[in-house]
Write an enzyme that holds these catalytic residues in place. Structure first.
Site, PDB file in Angstrom:
ATOM      1  N   GLU A 271       0.828  -1.214   0.000  1.00 54.34           N
ATOM      2  CA  GLU A 271       0.000   0.000   0.000  1.00 54.34           C
ATOM      3  C   GLU A 271       0.860   1.260   0.000  1.00 54.34           C
ATOM      4  OE1 GLU A 271      -3.075   0.037  -0.588  1.00 54.34           O
ATOM      5  OE2 GLU A 271      -3.897  -1.898  -0.002  1.00 54.34           O
ATOM      6  N   ARG A 275       0.561   3.716  -3.290  1.00 54.52           N
ATOM      7  CA  ARG A 275      -0.077   5.025  -3.064  1.00 54.52           C
ATOM      8  C   ARG A 275       0.967   6.121  -2.851  1.00 54.52           C
ATOM      9  NH1 ARG A 275      -5.889   3.659  -0.293  1.00 54.52           N
ATOM     10  NH2 ARG A 275      -5.736   1.418  -0.534  1.00 54.52           N
ATOM     11  N   ASP A 405      -4.116 -10.240  -8.567  1.00 59.88           N
ATOM     12  CA  ASP A 405      -4.389  -9.256  -9.624  1.00 59.88           C
ATOM     13  C   ASP A 405      -3.220  -8.446 -10.186  1.00 59.88           C
ATOM     14  OD1 ASP A 405      -4.304  -7.921  -7.183  1.00 59.88           O
ATOM     15  OD2 ASP A 405      -6.290  -7.029  -7.312  1.00 59.88           O
ATOM     16  N   GLU A 539     -12.021  -0.499 -10.652  1.00 56.63           N
ATOM     17  CA  GLU A 539     -11.556  -1.442 -11.695  1.00 56.63           C
ATOM     18  C   GLU A 539     -12.424  -1.504 -12.945  1.00 56.63           C
ATOM     19  OE1 GLU A 539     -11.724  -2.117  -8.462  1.00 56.63           O
ATOM     20  OE2 GLU A 539      -9.595  -2.206  -7.931  1.00 56.63           O
ATOM     21  N   THR A 625      -0.802   0.645 -10.347  1.00 55.27           N
ATOM     22  CA  THR A 625      -2.075   0.012  -9.992  1.00 55.27           C
ATOM     23  C   THR A 625      -2.963   0.934  -9.159  1.00 55.27           C
ATOM     24  OG1 THR A 625      -3.065  -2.079  -9.300  1.00 55.27           O
ATOM     25  CG2 THR A 625      -1.341  -1.160  -7.878  1.00 55.27           C
TER      26      THR A 625
END
Ligand code: DMJ
Length: 653
Positions: A271, A275, A405, A539, A625
């Site tokens: 994360e 981010r 993913d 998504e 992502t």
């Protein structure tokens, strides 16, 4: 030295006999020979070289065409410096270390030392506005920071050069403004949504990680190890590309003054990477603001201890303090690491090496890549859990949704971001896709194509909302597949995106559930109460955006607009946007959370969907992502002192 005349000894010259003179001369010449031998045979010593070699021989060449030499030198320097000064891998940013290498600088070369960072005036927002409007100030603003980071200024990364290696201006001719008024109106609506989400975050949760829009306060959570301002970092690039420049400026100043990287908490490596590292990298590449680079390099160095495992596969949780200790998530099988976590570092880490000149980040992710490439894969599939100690799979659960993913996403994006030079990533991606098609891709009785999950050979006919990114992923990879497969991949991408749209369309709110099933008579609907929620995820919209760019089929814009209307109707509350607990009921029950990825991804992808394709053009920018745009790395252009990608583009042939 005093030579004494010995009694009874016939002497000549200085009072020594001929034989004595000969012995003395022999001794002297031996001594001189020994000294020179020492110079050449003793281990290399910079100090001796400085004394005996000329100044020019003493300096590493960093002339035109040898940019890599300069980079390598910088790498070596920073690496050994880090080892000596920060044994646990915690370094200060290069700009603060006091030593930087002049990169590029055609024909000049040389090692230069600077103290501290050069401060610069923040870019003028009038200039930005003018640039967004296509005015003459474009060059001033977009290349504003070159005053600091051009080769001549001594920074490690030549920002100006980088900008010239882009094929197109990042914000397009007119900020991506679409010609068609209906689309433009829709785009303006998305911009208004962003401003509304941002203003409420600012009013009620400023500096916290996320806004709780019902209770009108901030949420900190435990994913970011004491880091704050996740919504700010996640919003920087969205605000910037939308031309919300006052808001961008507030965000930037918060980062400059308040982003505290000395936190000592336990963070998710994944994360923080997608981010914070992703957000700061994008902000730097888009604006050239040196402060973002300084911050991201400081943060990047703090992530390195996570890789100190027997295999180099990082653990999921890391202490961002000086201990640098790391461990696996309590819920992950037998101390394993998660594929989607350790497999979603590549893009950001490549750029950390680019900006710092330190190859260590690339080495870390290449090591992961090597291990995954080598290890035996059941049916060619990559299970979700791997032991960072043994390097073996821990169990055979395979998913294109959660836990797996973005590993697949980063394979194809690594290839594209490498200017299509990373052949290993390409091969791994297409092999993985073949295994996915052979084992997971299914057709429902009603004709919907979906990605099932795989548990040791048994199929679970469920598709997560997260797996809906795969429409876009397969789409962007279609063109580089085997020639006979290209149309097939594009069709598959369209089919998966269609299925995901169905999962929205079959709900009362026209928003999609967290997971939907294709068994027990269900077709793209959630059958369990616990799967009915929607937390502002991006998504499905992400796939609309890619499919729009690839096909220009207007249905994707229509589907995006349906999502805008549904978000407005069901998720917009008095003070921001909130997720909902059940997409199948019109009596909205809000979850009181405005996720930071709503600002970073959902609204950005919507904005891009309604913009011209020249806003962050796909030839130049790859979205991480978390939807943070990272530039394609054009090594040959960056190393070529005179010819830029734009020039090359214009050359015949
Ligand atoms: C985001 O943080 C990223 O897209 C991540 O890869 C998956 N989950 C969220 C959004 O749903």
């Amino acid at each position: 030295m005093v030579f004494r005349k010995l009694p009874g000894v016939s002497a000549s010259g200085m009072g020594l006999r001929l034989s004595q003179k000969f012995v003395f001369l022999l001794f002297l010449s031996g001594l001189v020979t020994l000294c020179f031998a020492a110079l050449f045979f003793l281990p290399d010593s910079v100090r001796l070289k400085r004394i005996f070699l000329s100044k020019s021989e003493n300096q590493p060449a960093t002339a035109a065409g040898s940019g890599m030499a300069a980079e390598n030198d910088a790498s070596e320097r920073s690496k050994s410096q880090r080892d000596q000064e920060h044994p646990r891998g915690v370094t200060s940013a290069k700009g603060e270390s006091g030593v930087v290498v002049i990169a590029g600088g055609a024909g000049r070369g040389g090692l230069a030392r600077f103290k501290g960072l050069t401060r610069k005036t923040p870019p003028s927002y009038e200039a930005t506005e003018e640039r967004l409007a296509g005015g003459k100030a474009q060059e001033d603003m977009t290349l504003g920071s070159d005053k600091d980071s051009s080769p001549d200024s001594g920074a490690t990364f030549a920002y100006k050069k980088f900008r010239r290696c882009l094929l197109k201006p990042p914000l397009g001719r007119d900020g991506g403004k679409p010609g068609d008024p209906k689309t433009d109106k829709r785009r303006e609506k998305v911009k208004e949504m962003m401003k509304f989400a941002w203003d409420n975050y600012k009013q009620y949760a400023w500096g916290k990680n996320e806004l709780r829009p019902l209770t009108k306060n901030g949420h900190i959570g435990n994913m970011f190890g004491g880091l704050r301002g996740a919504s700010i970092i996640d919003s920087l690039d969205t605000l910037y590309i939308m031309g919300l420049l006052d808001e961008y400026n507030d965000a930037k100043e918060w980062v400059r003054i308040n982003l505290d990287l000395t936190s000592n908490g336990e963070a998710s490596l994944f994360e923080v990477n997608i981010r914070y590292v992703g957000g700061l990298l994008s902000a730097y590449y888009l604006t050239g603001e040196e402060m973002f680079k300084t911050k991201v390099l400081e943060l990047g160095a703090k992530l390195l201890p996570a890789f100190n495992t027997p295999t180099g596969i990082p653990r999921g949780v890391i202490n961002l303090g000086s201990s640098g200790s790391s461990w696996s998530w309590g819920w992950a099988s037998a101390g394993s690491s998660i594929l989607a976590e350790f497999g979603t570092l590549h893009l950001e880490f490549i750029h950390l090496s680019e900006l710092s000149g330190d190859p260590i980040y690339t080495e870390k992710v290449m090591n992961i890549r090597k291990l995954l490439n080598k290890i035996e894969k059941p049916q060619g599939l990559y299970p979700n859990f791997l032991s960072p100690v043994s390097g073996n799979w821990v169990q055979h659960h395979v998913s294109i949704g959660g836990l797996g993913d973005s590993f697949y996403e980063y394979l194809i994006k690594s290839y594209l971001m490498s200017d299509k030079t990373d052949e290993d990533a390409k091969n791994m991606y297409y092999n993985a896709l073949e295994a996915i098609e052979n084992n997971l891709v299914q057709k429902s009785p009603g004709g919907l194509t979906y990605m099932a999950e795989w548990r040791g050979g048994i199929l679970d006919h469920k598709m997560g909302h997260l797996a809906c990114f795969s429409g876009g992923m397969i789409g962007i990879g279609a063109d580089d597949g085997a020639p006979d497969k290209r149309q097939h991949y594009l069709d598959l991408a369209a089919e998966v995106t269609h299925t995901c749209h169905e999962s929205y369309d079959r709900s009362a709110t026209k928003l999609g559930p967290e997971a939907f099933r294709f068994d027990g008579g269900a077709e793209a609907t959630a059958t369990r109460l616990s799967d009915r929620y929607y937390i502002l995820r991006p998504e499905v919209i992400e796939s609309y955006m890619y499919m729009w760019r690839l096909t220009h089929d207007p249905k994707y814009r229509e589907w995006g607009w349906e999502a805008v209307e549904a978000l407005e109707r069901h998720c917009r509350v008095e003070s921001g946007f909130s997720g909902i607990r059940d997409v199948y009921t019109l009596a909205d029950s809000h979850d009181n959370m405005q996720q930071s990825f709503f600002l970073s991804e959902t609204l950005k992808y919507l904005y891009l969907l309604f913009s011209d394709d020249d806003l962050l053009p796909s030839e130049d920018w790859i979205f991480n992502t978390e939807a943070h745009p990272l530039p394609v790395v054009r090594k040959s252009c960056l190393q070529d002192a005179s010819v830029t990608a734009q020039d090359k583009n214009k050359l015949p042939g």
